[in-house]
Design a protein around this motif. Sequence first.
Motif, PDB file in Angstrom:
ATOM      1  N   GLN A  30      32.856  39.731  46.764  1.00 47.08           N
ATOM      2  CA  GLN A  30      34.102  40.487  46.734  1.00 47.08           C
ATOM      3  C   GLN A  30      34.167  41.363  45.488  1.00 47.08           C
ATOM      4  N   PRO A  42      34.240  33.224  46.700  1.00 49.54           N
ATOM      5  CA  PRO A  42      35.266  33.915  47.469  1.00 49.54           C
ATOM      6  C   PRO A  42      36.665  33.357  47.196  1.00 49.54           C
ATOM      7  N   TRP A  56      35.013  43.204  50.556  1.00 51.84           N
ATOM      8  CA  TRP A  56      33.653  42.653  50.595  1.00 51.84           C
ATOM      9  C   TRP A  56      32.675  43.802  50.562  1.00 51.84           C
TER      10      TRP A  56
END
Length: 135
Positions: A30, A42, A56
């Motif tokens: 990310q 994440p 992303w």
Amino acid sequence: MGDYTKPLPHPNEVSQPFWDAAKRYELQIQRCNACGTYIFYPREACSECLAADLIWIPVSGKGTLYSYTIAQAPTHPAFADDVPYVIAIVELEEGPHITTNLVGCQPDQVTIGMPVVASFEEVSAEMTLVKFRPE
Ligand SMILES: [Zn+2]
């Protein structure tokens, strides 16, 4: 495949894109749209500015070995046949650290700072694991 018996990750709503990318042999992490920080693991909000505007993006898969340990005893019975194996923390070119396994080299060849690259291991139809190997 199909007979993989080791413990597997349990993707959730937040981490699913990471695993979807891994199935394509692609490393994605990310990045915060508000401040530009790259983020791993994440999560729902930026670790730097708390913005919830994360995207992303594919990254190089390249990094250096930040730290490691050699497992001389299995960390789970399912890994008994794998010892010794290398549990590693890789510093990605983009900055974040990722906990992983280092594969493709003997434990006594491992050195801090060595260049490494992502390596993908398809263990089932649903799951491809992300490991690293010497570049
Ligand atoms: Zn941010």
